[in-house]
Write a protein that holds these residues in place. Structure first.
Motif, PDB file in Angstrom:
ATOM      1  N   GLU A  87     -20.705  37.088  35.584  1.00 52.78           N
ATOM      2  CA  GLU A  87     -21.907  36.293  35.758  1.00 52.78           C
ATOM      3  C   GLU A  87     -22.994  37.011  36.544  1.00 52.78           C
ATOM      4  OE1 GLU A  87     -20.406  32.762  37.610  1.00 52.78           O
ATOM      5  OE2 GLU A  87     -19.785  31.906  35.696  1.00 52.78           O
ATOM      6  N   ASP A 116     -24.395  33.895  25.590  1.00 52.31           N
ATOM      7  CA  ASP A 116     -24.417  34.910  26.628  1.00 52.31           C
ATOM      8  C   ASP A 116     -25.313  36.068  26.209  1.00 52.31           C
ATOM      9  OD1 ASP A 116     -22.489  33.326  27.817  1.00 52.31           O
ATOM     10  OD2 ASP A 116     -20.833  34.701  27.430  1.00 52.31           O
ATOM     11  N   SER A 134     -22.423  36.259  31.320  1.00 53.04           N
ATOM     12  CA  SER A 134     -22.231  34.835  31.087  1.00 53.04           C
ATOM     13  C   SER A 134     -23.557  34.076  31.150  1.00 53.04           C
ATOM     14  CB  SER A 134     -21.268  34.276  32.135  1.00 53.04           C
ATOM     15  OG  SER A 134     -21.165  32.879  31.995  1.00 53.04           O
TER      16      SER A 134
END
Length: 139
Positions: A87, A116, A134
């Motif tokens: 992330e 994503d 992400s």
């Protein structure tokens, strides 16, 4: 989620069988997505093939795999890639920028059908890399 380094194996038509075998070896949770489910191929022969599978074990091991599309070269011995995912957009874009410098970019880092950011390249040493940021933190 922290950044992970994951093996990503490519097969020609038998990714499901291979990942089911690895699941029997390592246990854990196996998830799979076909080309049809992801709307990733218009080739009728590829609809039931695995576009992406992931095995996560109870002790944190991760293994990913897919069937190589018919339109792409498949040569055993080059049937692997290193996958970076997470992330932290800044960290992962930094890795992408460095890995793709002087590389052959096969898919620019951009928004993917699953939401994503995703990119693929083969670095200057011939190593294939996949980078996935992400959607939870990316913009």
């Amino acid at each position: 989620m922290t950044t992970r380094l994951n093996p990503y194996l490519n097969f020609r038509d038998n990714a499901r069988q291979a990942m089911e075998f690895y699941h029997s070896v390592f246990g854990g949770e196996l998830t799979t997505s076909t080309f049809a489910e992801m709307h990733a191929s218009e080739d009728p022969a590829e609809q039931d093939k695995i576009m992406h599978s992931q095995l996560i074990t109870d002790n944190g091991l991760a293994l990913m795999a897919a069937d190589t599309p018919n339109s792409m070269d498949y040569t055993p011995g080059s049937n692997f890639a290193v996958s970076l995912s997470g992330e932290d957009e800044g960290e992962l874009r930094g890795y992408w920028d460095k890995l793709s410098d002087g590389a052959t970019v096969t898919m620019p880092l951009d928004r993917a059908p699953w939401g994503d950011f995703f990119g693929m390249c083969t670095d200057r040493f011939g190593v294939s890399w996949l980078v996935n940021i992400s959607a939870g933190q990316s913009s």
